[in-house]
Design a protein around this motif. Structure first.
Motif, PDB file in Angstrom:
ATOM      1  N   THR A   7       0.840  -1.211   0.000  1.00 39.61           N
ATOM      2  CA  THR A   7       0.000   0.000   0.000  1.00 39.61           C
ATOM      3  C   THR A   7       0.869   1.251   0.000  1.00 39.61           C
ATOM      4  O   THR A   7       0.412   2.336  -0.338  1.00 39.61           O
ATOM      5  N   GLN A   8       2.144   1.084   0.392  1.00 36.15           N
ATOM      6  CA  GLN A   8       3.060   2.227   0.380  1.00 36.15           C
ATOM      7  C   GLN A   8       3.536   2.541  -1.058  1.00 36.15           C
ATOM      8  O   GLN A   8       4.064   3.609  -1.322  1.00 36.15           O
ATOM      9  N   ILE A   9       3.333   1.646  -2.000  1.00 36.13           N
ATOM     10  CA  ILE A   9       3.733   1.873  -3.399  1.00 36.13           C
ATOM     11  C   ILE A   9       2.499   2.375  -4.148  1.00 36.13           C
ATOM     12  O   ILE A   9       1.470   1.726  -4.193  1.00 36.13           O
ATOM     13  N   GLU A  10       2.648   3.578  -4.769  1.00 36.11           N
ATOM     14  CA  GLU A  10       1.513   4.182  -5.470  1.00 36.11           C
ATOM     15  C   GLU A  10       1.189   3.431  -6.748  1.00 36.11           C
ATOM     16  O   GLU A  10       2.078   3.107  -7.510  1.00 36.11           O
ATOM     17  N   ASP A  19       6.471  -3.976 -13.971  1.00 33.82           N
ATOM     18  CA  ASP A  19       6.540  -2.725 -13.224  1.00 33.82           C
ATOM     19  C   ASP A  19       6.526  -3.006 -11.724  1.00 33.82           C
ATOM     20  O   ASP A  19       7.200  -2.341 -10.943  1.00 33.82           O
ATOM     21  N   LYS A  20       5.745  -3.999 -11.321  1.00 33.16           N
ATOM     22  CA  LYS A  20       5.677  -4.365  -9.893  1.00 33.16           C
ATOM     23  C   LYS A  20       7.040  -4.861  -9.424  1.00 33.16           C
ATOM     24  O   LYS A  20       7.496  -4.493  -8.339  1.00 33.16           O
ATOM     25  N   LEU A  21       7.706  -5.621 -10.261  1.00 27.99           N
ATOM     26  CA  LEU A  21       9.018  -6.145  -9.904  1.00 27.99           C
ATOM     27  C   LEU A  21      10.013  -5.017  -9.764  1.00 27.99           C
ATOM     28  O   LEU A  21      10.791  -4.987  -8.797  1.00 27.99           O
ATOM     29  N   LYS A  22       9.978  -4.042 -10.699  1.00 30.91           N
ATOM     30  CA  LYS A  22      10.874  -2.893 -10.623  1.00 30.91           C
ATOM     31  C   LYS A  22      10.575  -2.069  -9.377  1.00 30.91           C
ATOM     32  O   LYS A  22      11.494  -1.602  -8.702  1.00 30.91           O
ATOM     33  N   ALA A  23       9.310  -1.904  -9.052  1.00 32.04           N
ATOM     34  CA  ALA A  23       8.922  -1.090  -7.889  1.00 32.04           C
ATOM     35  C   ALA A  23       9.397  -1.772  -6.592  1.00 32.04           C
ATOM     36  O   ALA A  23       9.872  -1.114  -5.666  1.00 32.04           O
ATOM     37  N   LEU A  24       9.266  -3.057  -6.549  1.00 30.52           N
ATOM     38  CA  LEU A  24       9.695  -3.805  -5.345  1.00 30.52           C
ATOM     39  C   LEU A  24      11.206  -3.765  -5.191  1.00 30.52           C
ATOM     40  O   LEU A  24      11.727  -3.644  -4.084  1.00 30.52           O
ATOM     41  N   GLU A  25      11.916  -3.846  -6.289  1.00 32.06           N
ATOM     42  CA  GLU A  25      13.378  -3.790  -6.234  1.00 32.06           C
ATOM     43  C   GLU A  25      13.842  -2.415  -5.804  1.00 32.06           C
ATOM     44  O   GLU A  25      14.843  -2.281  -5.114  1.00 32.06           O
ATOM     45  N   ALA A  26      13.121  -1.386  -6.145  1.00 33.71           N
ATOM     46  CA  ALA A  26      13.495  -0.023  -5.809  1.00 33.71           C
ATOM     47  C   ALA A  26      13.068   0.341  -4.395  1.00 33.71           C
ATOM     48  O   ALA A  26      13.517   1.346  -3.837  1.00 33.71           O
ATOM     49  N   LEU A  27      12.212  -0.435  -3.809  1.00 29.80           N
ATOM     50  CA  LEU A  27      11.693  -0.134  -2.478  1.00 29.80           C
ATOM     51  C   LEU A  27      12.820  -0.232  -1.461  1.00 29.80           C
ATOM     52  O   LEU A  27      13.589  -1.196  -1.417  1.00 29.80           O
ATOM     53  N   ASP A  28      12.944   0.791  -0.618  1.00 29.18           N
ATOM     54  CA  ASP A  28      13.977   0.814   0.420  1.00 29.18           C
ATOM     55  C   ASP A  28      13.332   0.388   1.743  1.00 29.18           C
ATOM     56  O   ASP A  28      12.548   1.131   2.323  1.00 29.18           O
TER      57      ASP A  28
END
Length: 190
Positions: A7-10, A19-28
């Protein structure tokens, strides 16, 4: 395993899989807080120490139990010896009293043990035997001391003094008629 709060990822729900994979990899993600936990090395060390102490305690309890068992056996042995000595002492006291009463030797042991054991039936049976024996003894002594009657019906017994006052003819007659009494007068000598 820790879960990621998506829910923290817009716009995560409308994203494509790439895109979900890229967003998860970028998540700190922040480092987890282990302040309430123990390190595995410390836990393992403490657990092994605790196991060793438990083993020692179990061995010690076994030693203590063995010591208690041995102590109990020794106490029971001492108690048995004490009770045996008390019984022997009581029997010895009873024997002394019975001997003083004139009991025969064979009845003394039996009666003293019966008294110590509380066997009154045996005590009374032995008392009756003692009384019968005592009565026989008294009668025998009374008969021994009773003077023998003379042949003429006179209850006076012959004494050495009377015998010496007799004439030679009377002495010869007395000797012929009463040889046993004659022997008694001279102490069994002729």
């Amino acid at each position: 395993m820790a879960k990621i709060d998506v829910t923290q990822i817009e716009g995560y729900a409308e994203m494509s899989a790439e895109d979900k994979l890229k967003a998860l990899e970028a998540l700190d993600l922040p480092d987890p807080d282990y302040s309430g936990y123990v390190k595995k090395e410390s836990f393992d060390k403490t657990a092994s120490e605790m196991a060793a102490l438990k083993k020692q305690l179990k061995e010690k309890m076994t030693d203590d139990e063995a010591a208690k068992q041995k102590e109990q056996e020794e106490r029971e042995e001492l108690q048995n010896k004490y009770e045996k000595l008390l019984r022997e002492s009581e029997i010895a006291k009873n024997k002394a009293k019975l001997v003083a009463l004139g009991y025969e030797e064979k009845l003394v042991d039996e009666t003293a043990e019966a008294m110590a054991d509380g066997n009154l039936e045996k005590v009374f049976v032995n008392q009756k035997k003692h009384l019968d024996s005592f009565e026989k003894k008294v009668r025998a002594e009374a008969l021994k001391d009773t003077p023998k009657p003379t042949p003429d019906g006179d209850s006076k017994t012959m004494t050495l003094e009377k015998f010496r006052k007799m004439s030679h003819a009377e002495r010869a007659t007395f000797y012929a008629e009463h040889p046993e009494e004659y022997k008694e007068l001279y102490g069994g000598k002729e």
